[in-house]
Motif scaffolding. Structure first.
Motif: not given
Length: 642
Positions: A109-121
């Motif tokens: 993960m580059e950032s927390d927002s990337d983590y949230d985005w990846c968790n959408q699938g």
């Protein structure tokens, strides 16, 4: 020793690449290996990867991999031709297809927002992925494991293993326990029965340094005399009978005559060492009964078990009503009793220190010269172009009669072994000189050669046996004592013990070796581990170590022994996380807090304080302030680790 797991390959993809491709990435294996080799990561076999093989109908993977490697080795020996080239290409393709796990990948993960985005699938090569879990090592590097969305429900069901889902837990700890299925491990022959017992708890008083952050502001440090200590002597370790130890050794190495000192274990929610100790003999000759009470309050006969686990090893034992309920779920969910590593067959004779071990010592010029002399002699010997010492310098401790002809050694080393005149070859001389230059630079940073070795740490197995049979706990070791067969056999009386990460002199132990016949008998199978006593603050001093696989470097170096004195252990009190019934959102939030572990940064800050402190006289306000901050460094280290 580390087990030789069959290696698997997975993708390790930066989140920015997924974003760039809008969550739909096509990256065939052969393209990735040629264009993005840094995204191909090798892993040891693990429980979750074995599950994936099973769910995909892949059987006897290790046998197939070994056969392909055998054929590759054969093709390499044949004369080169178009046929051998085609054969090699096809064999390697088959090997990579068997090793590559398309349903399992990691995202950095580059950032927390990337983590949230990846968790959408997202999709990779047509497979839709869903967040699975974060491992301890992965989260420190902002890395999360994702699995095939279609396989996720079955993997999640197996991961939970029928536990009580209403039980309140700390989210970060729950995920750490779940992540045990990702540990590289080798399946073992099942033991003839398990028993889970309560931990062995001892109580005593000691003089300590207490650091607390319960109030606002900077940590509060106080010197406390007669502090009440509650010590878990079995924190992370249990026992196995010699019969099972031999069977495991035969399974792993082919040697069924000898036992191993101990091994790390994995099972559902299980992490920790089991050390070889004859608890049936203890029942017959000390306890006078075979009956013990397990952690659920049920009576058990120790003759029905070959392995004793403790409650600190079986993390969620209280999420099941009994051993039978837990074991039934393990069988249903296809868990295998396995081991990531065992204790080594023998310990090294020489190790290098590091700056953390030495930075708090106050040495005069003569002591510094004496401490550094073996390192200076090593460098001089190699500079003198002695081909034998050059081989040892290049090959290291791992060189022995069994592997001297191995292909694993560098061509330069093998050339020197074949013909000593190769020491005059310019290429080999340049290689040796480059390594010596690196060795000199490392020595300047505290990498000093001493008679030492690293060994796994155990609590007192005799005290654990007393506890599980309901006897008064005395143990065989008194406060300030250890049992370490290597150093006893060497004739030493005392040893210094170090464990990283460390910050200050309070983390260094000077321990007496117990050479009693009673210890020699009961600990006869534990030849390559260090056993701590149950009656002092050694674990607190070594930065909160436990016995689930932690190691300590031990030495009888006379300079270090002379300059190591008895110090108060530092005990840190941290704020406790609240237990809840965790949801995936709670675990994700805990992941974000743990991203980008800064334990190394904290340790470097402490080291820089030692450098500044050297500019002030002891007793001055500046010196004392830095002393306080250095000790608080241990507190921040433990907070970060926890």
């Amino acid at each position: 020793m580390e087990q030789k797991h069959s290696l698997k390959m997975i993708y390790k993809i930066p989140s920015k690449l997924l974003r760039k491709n809008k969550g739909n990435l096509t990256l065939p294996l052969e393209v990735a290996m040629s264009d993005y080799p840094e995204m191909i990561v090798s892993l040891g076999d693990s429980q979750v990867l074995r599950w994936l093989d099973e769910l995909n109908g892949i059987t006897e993977v290790d046998d197939k991999i070994r056969e392909i490697k055998r054929r590759i080795k054969y093709e390499k020996k044949r004369p080169r031709s178009r046929e051998t080239k085609v054969n090699m290409r096809n064999l390697y393709r088959s090997l990579y297809e068997l090793q590559f796990k398309k349903d399992y990948l990691c995202v950095v993960m580059e950032s927390d927002s990337d983590y949230d985005w990846c968790n959408q699938g997202f999709s990779v090569n047509g497979i839709r992925f869903r967040r699975f879990l974060g491992t301890n090592g992965g989260i420190k590097n902002s890395t999360i494991v994702y699995v095939n969305e279609e396989l996720y429900p079955e993997l999640k069901r197996r991961l939970d293993n029928g536990r009580d889902m209403t039980k309140a837990l700390v989210p970060a700890k729950l995920e750490a326990y779940q992540a045990l299925v990702c540990s590289g491990s080798t399946p073992l022959p099942p033991p003839k029965g398990f028993i889970v017992v309560k931990d062995c708890i001892t109580h005593f008083k000691d003089n300590i340094i207490f650091i607390s952050d319960e109030n606002e502001g900077e940590p509060e440090l106080s010197y406390v005399d007669g502090y009440d200590i509650e010590h878990n002597n079995s924190d992370g370790f249990g026992l196995m009978l010699p019969s099972y130890s031999r069977r495991v050794n035969e399974h792993l190495t082919g040697d069924g005559e000898n036992t191993i000192a101990g091994m790390n274990t994995r099972y559902a929610w299980t992490k920790g060492m089991v050390y070889t100790f004859d608890f049936v003999e203890f029942a017959e000759n000390v306890a006078g009964t075979y009956e013990i009470t397990d952690v659920w309050g049920h009576k058990r006969d120790v003759r029905d078990a070959e392995v004793i686990l403790t409650e600190s090893m079986l993390k969620l034992w209280d999420s099941y009503p009994s051993w039978e309920a837990y074991y039934e779920n393990c069988q249903k969910n296809h868990y295998e009793f396995s081991s990531p590593k065992t204790t080594p067959e023998k310990l090294e004779n020489v190790r290098n220190t590091n700056y953390q071990f030495l930075q708090s010592y106050q040495l005069d010029d003569n002591e510094l010269q004496e401490l550094c002399q073996p390192t200076i002699d090593e460098i001089k010997d190699v500079l003198g172009m002695d081909y034998r010492k050059s081989i040892v310098f290049l090959a290291g401790f791992g060189l022995n009669e069994d592997n001297v002809c191995s292909d694993n050694f560098d061509h330069c080393i093998r050339a020197l072994m074949i013909d000593k005149r190769m020491i005059n070859d310019p290429f080999i001389r340049r290689k040796i000189w480059n390594m010596i230059s690196k060795r000199i630079e490392a020595a300047k940073r505290g990498s000093i050669r001493v008679d030492a070795n690293f060994a796994m740490i155990s609590g007192d197995p005799y005290a654990l046996a007393q506890s599980m049979f309901g006897l008064e706990v005395t143990g065989l070791l008194k406060a300030g004592e250890v049992y370490h067969k290597y150093w006893i056999d060497k004739g030493s009386d005392e040893i210094c013990c170090f464990r990283a990460p460390m910050t200050n002199f309070c983390n260094i132990l000077k321990m007496k070796l117990n050479k009693s016949e009673e210890c020699a008998h009961w600990f006869q199978y534990i030849e390559t581990a260090m056993i701590l006593n149950a009656w002092d603050t050694s674990c607190d001093a070594m930065n909160g170590c436990d016995f689930d696989g932690d190691t300590s470097m031990c030495t009888d170096n006379p300079v270090l022994l002379k300059r190591t004195s008895k110090n108060r252990a530092i005990i840190c009190s941290q704020r406790r996380a609240t237990k809840i019934v965790p949801t995936e959102a709670d675990i994700i939030a805990a992941n974000k807090l743990a991203f980008n572990d800064d334990i190394g940064t904290i340790t470097n800050y402490v080291t820089s304080m030692f450098e500044v402190q050297a500019g002030f006289e002891p007793g001055t306000p500046e010196y004392e302030t830095l002393d306080y901050r250095i000790m608080c460094g241990q507190h921040y280290q433990q907070c970060t680790i926890d």
